[in-house]
Design an enzyme around this catalytic site. Structure first.
Site, PDB file in Angstrom:
ATOM      1  N   GLU A  31       0.845  -1.203   0.000  1.00  0.00           N
ATOM      2  CA  GLU A  31       0.000   0.000   0.000  1.00  0.00           C
ATOM      3  C   GLU A  31       0.879   1.253   0.000  1.00  0.00           C
ATOM      4  O   GLU A  31       1.871   1.316   0.729  1.00  0.00           O
ATOM      5  CB  GLU A  31      -0.875  -0.042   1.249  1.00  0.00           C
ATOM      6  N   HIS A  32       0.499   2.214  -0.824  1.00  0.00           N
ATOM      7  CA  HIS A  32       1.266   3.463  -0.987  1.00  0.00           C
ATOM      8  C   HIS A  32       2.696   3.193  -1.480  1.00  0.00           C
ATOM      9  O   HIS A  32       3.604   3.982  -1.224  1.00  0.00           O
ATOM     10  CB  HIS A  32       1.287   4.283   0.316  1.00  0.00           C
ATOM     11  N   SER A  65     -25.930   8.491 -15.996  1.00  0.00           N
ATOM     12  CA  SER A  65     -25.530   7.635 -14.877  1.00  0.00           C
ATOM     13  C   SER A  65     -26.786   7.099 -14.195  1.00  0.00           C
ATOM     14  O   SER A  65     -27.566   7.874 -13.636  1.00  0.00           O
ATOM     15  CB  SER A  65     -24.710   8.445 -13.870  1.00  0.00           C
ATOM     16  N   GLY A 120     -12.747   2.421  -0.710  1.00  0.00           N
ATOM     17  CA  GLY A 120     -11.355   2.046  -1.000  1.00  0.00           C
ATOM     18  C   GLY A 120     -11.261   0.906  -1.998  1.00  0.00           C
ATOM     19  O   GLY A 120     -10.252   0.216  -2.067  1.00  0.00           O
ATOM     20  N   SER A 122     -11.804   1.406  -5.291  1.00  0.00           N
ATOM     21  CA  SER A 122     -11.463   2.007  -6.587  1.00  0.00           C
ATOM     22  C   SER A 122     -12.607   2.032  -7.586  1.00  0.00           C
ATOM     23  O   SER A 122     -12.468   1.612  -8.741  1.00  0.00           O
ATOM     24  CB  SER A 122     -10.286   1.273  -7.224  1.00  0.00           C
ATOM     25  N   SER A 124     -13.620   4.661  -8.915  1.00  0.00           N
ATOM     26  CA  SER A 124     -13.265   5.603  -9.978  1.00  0.00           C
ATOM     27  C   SER A 124     -12.353   4.943 -11.011  1.00  0.00           C
ATOM     28  O   SER A 124     -12.516   5.154 -12.214  1.00  0.00           O
ATOM     29  CB  SER A 124     -12.653   6.879  -9.409  1.00  0.00           C
ATOM     30  N   GLU A 156      -7.083  10.966 -13.238  1.00  0.00           N
ATOM     31  CA  GLU A 156      -7.081  11.349 -11.811  1.00  0.00           C
ATOM     32  C   GLU A 156      -6.165  12.556 -11.591  1.00  0.00           C
ATOM     33  O   GLU A 156      -6.523  13.495 -10.890  1.00  0.00           O
ATOM     34  CB  GLU A 156      -6.574  10.190 -10.936  1.00  0.00           C
ATOM     35  N   ASP A 168      -4.488   1.000  -9.078  1.00  0.00           N
ATOM     36  CA  ASP A 168      -5.920   0.738  -9.212  1.00  0.00           C
ATOM     37  C   ASP A 168      -6.305   0.496 -10.666  1.00  0.00           C
ATOM     38  O   ASP A 168      -7.030  -0.444 -10.990  1.00  0.00           O
ATOM     39  CB  ASP A 168      -6.734   1.925  -8.677  1.00  0.00           C
ATOM     40  N   TYR A 218      -3.668  12.546   0.787  1.00  0.00           N
ATOM     41  CA  TYR A 218      -2.972  11.578  -0.073  1.00  0.00           C
ATOM     42  C   TYR A 218      -1.823  12.265  -0.807  1.00  0.00           C
ATOM     43  O   TYR A 218      -0.684  11.789  -0.811  1.00  0.00           O
ATOM     44  CB  TYR A 218      -3.973  10.980  -1.066  1.00  0.00           C
TER      45      TYR A 218
HETATM   46  C1  GLA Z   1      -5.182   4.762  -3.855  1.00  0.00           C
HETATM   47  C2  GLA Z   1      -4.407   5.153  -5.107  1.00  0.00           C
HETATM   48  C3  GLA Z   1      -3.400   4.076  -5.513  1.00  0.00           C
HETATM   49  C4  GLA Z   1      -2.535   3.652  -4.333  1.00  0.00           C
HETATM   50  C5  GLA Z   1      -3.387   3.385  -3.100  1.00  0.00           C
HETATM   51  C6  GLA Z   1      -2.548   3.109  -1.873  1.00  0.00           C
HETATM   52  O1  GLA Z   1      -5.997   3.661  -4.111  1.00  0.00           O
HETATM   53  O2  GLA Z   1      -5.287   5.384  -6.170  1.00  0.00           O
HETATM   54  O3  GLA Z   1      -2.619   4.514  -6.586  1.00  0.00           O
HETATM   55  O4  GLA Z   1      -1.549   4.610  -4.068  1.00  0.00           O
HETATM   56  O5  GLA Z   1      -4.272   4.445  -2.812  1.00  0.00           O
HETATM   57  O6  GLA Z   1      -1.818   1.965  -2.023  1.00  0.00           O
END
Ligand code: GLA
Length: 380
Positions: A31-32, A65, A120, A122, A124, A156, A168, A218
């Site tokens: 993550e990150h 939508s 969380g 994703s 998007s 994004e 993502d 973020y």
């Molecule tokens: C979000 C971002 C990803 C990634 C995660 C953390 O989902 O879109 O690119 O950085 O956070 O892992």
């Protein structure tokens, strides 16, 4: 969902559209790390976005939508950026396709999704990859899959204000049923790992907490990492991304960077190694090690990277107390879900306790999602 989308398409545009779908994602670990050139280990899931699309012979895009019960109409020039956030994702995908030399002309679309928003998972990225994949197919642009993922990522960055990594959109485009994908975000090498943990379940617990300032927080994390990497680079010019740095190299610059940046970097360097350790453990069917690494990640995300919150820490602690094999906050953080690897025989007890104790403490019940690893972007 297919039927609803086509019915609406027919009602609005008098014919049926061509159907495309894409997926949300989970991430087992890593993550990150993506924007730091490290490893991630995601997979696409069985909920996502579905869209019916057809070229309309005008210079305009007309989209409906189903979930918001709203429509949007926009042109394809840079100044035509629509007001509505959901429409901006689609506009961004059109623009980023054009910027890469692809053809995009006016089209009609109706779409709907079943990825929980703000959890969380994703949603998007699922929307971006669905349209990136569809436009590439419809206009015969021949853009490769990595570039399709980058179209979503640039959307994004340039139209939604989030300086995200590639994870993502990569997962959403490359996802494959039953497999997690380890991606090296620096070299873009990737490998599919079949994931069928026998005797275990993978379950998400959604705290239903959403933090308003998540995208600026973020971007701030990303800036801290870049700052730490720049300081290390002065001594070690081979460091392109933070993930290239050795832990001792970070110690060398501790006095030169804000303590906060040091802690962020400490987490990232540890996390990159944990992804490799988890992949090794999986090849031995050693789920206890996988789980232990997940707990370590949670600790780092909570104490060093500071993207957890009270609700997620509570769920993580409860998991530990109930002998759940692995548990951690998943995705960008600041709310959303924990991902949990649970022995089958402990599953019912854990879920019941999580629902009851979480509701007693926070006044609302968490949501439970059982995860099925599925295919990514595709034509139906
Ligand atoms: C979000 C971002 C990803 C990634 C995660 C953390 O989902 O879109 O690119 O950085 O956070 O892992």
């Amino acid at each position: 969902m297919k039927q609803k989308i086509q019915e609406k398409f027919k009602a609005l545009f008098g014919e049926e559209g061509v159907l495309y779908a894409s997926a949300g994602r989970i991430n087992l670990i890593g993550e990150h790390t993506d924007y730091n050139g490290g490893y991630v280990f995601p997979g696409a899931i069985d909920c996502g976005i579905m869209a019916a699309i057809k070229v309309n012979g005008t210079p305009k895009v007309k989209v409906f939508s189903l979930d918001y019960n709203e429509s949007a109409e926009f042109g394809l020039n840079e100044e035509d950026v629509p007001e509505k956030q959901w429409a901006r994702y689609i506009f961004g995908v059109c623009r980023e396709t054009i910027k890469r030399g692809g053809k995009v002309e006016g089209f009609n679309a109706v779409f709907a999704g079943d990825v929980p928003l703000g959890a969380g998972l994703s949603s998007s990225a699922a929307l971006e990859s669905c349209f990136a994949f569809a436009l590439n197919d419809i206009f015969g642009n021949g853009i490769d899959k990595f570039e399709l993922a980058k179209i979503g990522q640039s959307t994004e960055h340039n139209y939604c204000g989030v300086k995200c990594g590639i994870m993502d959109q990569f997962a959403s485009v490359f996802g494959k049923e039953g497999a997690l994908i380890r991606l090296n975000c620096k070299t873009l090498e990737y490998k599919y790992f079949p994931f069928h943990p026998k005797g275990y379940k993978l379950v998400l617990i959604d705290s239903c907490v959403k933090h308003e300032l998540a995208s600026s927080a973020y971007n701030k994390r990303r800036a801290s990492c870049e700052n730490a990497a720049a300081a290390i680079r002065k001594n070690h010019p081979e460091v392109e991304f933070l993930s290239d740095a050795k832990r001792v190299w970070l110690d060398e610059v501790r006095e030169q960077i804000p303590e906060e940046d040091f802690l962020r970097a400490e987490y990232v360097i540890g996390e990159v190694q944990r992804v490799l350790d988890v992949c090794d453990a999986l090849e031995r069917d050693d789920y206890e090690t996988v789980g232990e690494m997940m707990y370590q990640t949670h600790f780092g995300l909570s104490r060093l990277y500071e993207v957890s919150c009270e609700e997620l820490d509570f769920l993580n602690k409860l998991a530990r107390k109930m002998d759940v094999t692995g548990s951690r906050v998943m995705g960008g953080g600041f709310g959303g879900c924990t991902i949990n690897l649970v022995k089958e025989e402990l599953y019912d007890g854990f879920i019941a306790a999580a629902k009851e104790q979480f509701a007693a403490k926070f006044g609302h019940a968490p949501k439970i999602y059982n995860v099925v690893i599925s295919d990514g972007a595709r034509k139906l």
